[in-house]
Design an enzyme around this catalytic site. Sequence first.
Site, PDB file in Angstrom:
ATOM      1  N   HIS A 278       0.834  -1.204   0.000  1.00  0.00           N
ATOM      2  CA  HIS A 278       0.000   0.000   0.000  1.00  0.00           C
ATOM      3  C   HIS A 278       0.870   1.255   0.000  1.00  0.00           C
ATOM      4  CE1 HIS A 278       0.700   1.243   4.235  1.00  0.00           C
ATOM      5  NE2 HIS A 278       0.727  -0.043   4.507  1.00  0.00           N
ATOM      6  N   CYS A 295       3.713  -4.452   6.598  1.00  0.00           N
ATOM      7  CA  CYS A 295       3.267  -4.215   5.228  1.00  0.00           C
ATOM      8  C   CYS A 295       4.439  -3.808   4.335  1.00  0.00           C
ATOM      9  CB  CYS A 295       2.195  -3.133   5.196  1.00  0.00           C
ATOM     10  SG  CYS A 295       0.607  -3.661   5.879  1.00  0.00           S
TER      11      CYS A 295
END
Length: 320
Positions: A278, A295
């Site tokens: 992301h 992430c």
Amino acid sequence: MPQPPTPTLTQRRRTPSIALRAGGLVAALTAGALALGACGPAGGSTAAPAGPGTASATVVTTPTPAATAVAPAATPPATTAAPAPSSPATPASTPTPKPTPTLVAGPAIYRTGSTGSTVREVQARLKQLAWYSGDVTDTYGERTTASVRGFQAKRGFPVTGEVDRRTLDKLQAMTRPPTADELANRVPVVTAAAPSTAGLDARCLTGRVLCISKASRSLTWVVDGKALQRFDVRFGSENHPTREGDFTVYRKNRTWTSTLYGSSMPFSMFFSGGEAVHYSSDFAARGYAGASHGCVNVRDYAGLARLFDQVQLGDRVVVS
């Protein structure tokens, strides 16, 4: 033998009896004992029981004539008037809750069997939100119906699988007009020099793969062995390392916000539990001075927006 003189009446009154003197002494001792034991638990008796082997003493006090009170004459009880009947309490008025309005589906604009370029646009917009997968077409079939039903249920609309005005307005508000490439199922042409596949994991050279390398801190979008896009990326910290392995994209969300940390995660593509590729504004601002919670952070907003539109559910993610 001479007899002792008989005490006068005055002397008899001034001489306390032995019983009275003993009673006063016991009463004083008892009062002292009660004063020392006045810190017992609330609600319990304050009188201490007699100690083991000690007989309880009954104290009889003989009041002096001066202390004898004359009981007043009995007063006849006052007549008590019967209470007036009380009026029943008026219950407090309870406001009647307003009924929750029920949404009703409007007339269908597009439904199963509809055809044309506008159906293709609806599919392309649903695809931007990861509700539709695969190639867009001019036919409104079962896949489109299922996608619309999911979109409607998520927003609390009547779930019909048909596009009415409310559904279409919401879909258009949440998406942008599809590009010509999206409507034609084409991969956008990368104007910059195409990145190289040199040094990539061998697993990345087959199929559609987000190829992520911790060694080079990069993400390369590879389709059938051809590298199309490349990004700088940042990974999890030592306490929250990014998992390595061969995964697939199982969920996409254009405007996701972390439920654990409250941070914005635009263009999220989840591949392992809560770990996703992301965009990270923190990575864009601080670079490698920070880290994620596992992430894969990307700092190229516009580039990741293009990649998000190309990646489909089921595409592979290789982290090495």
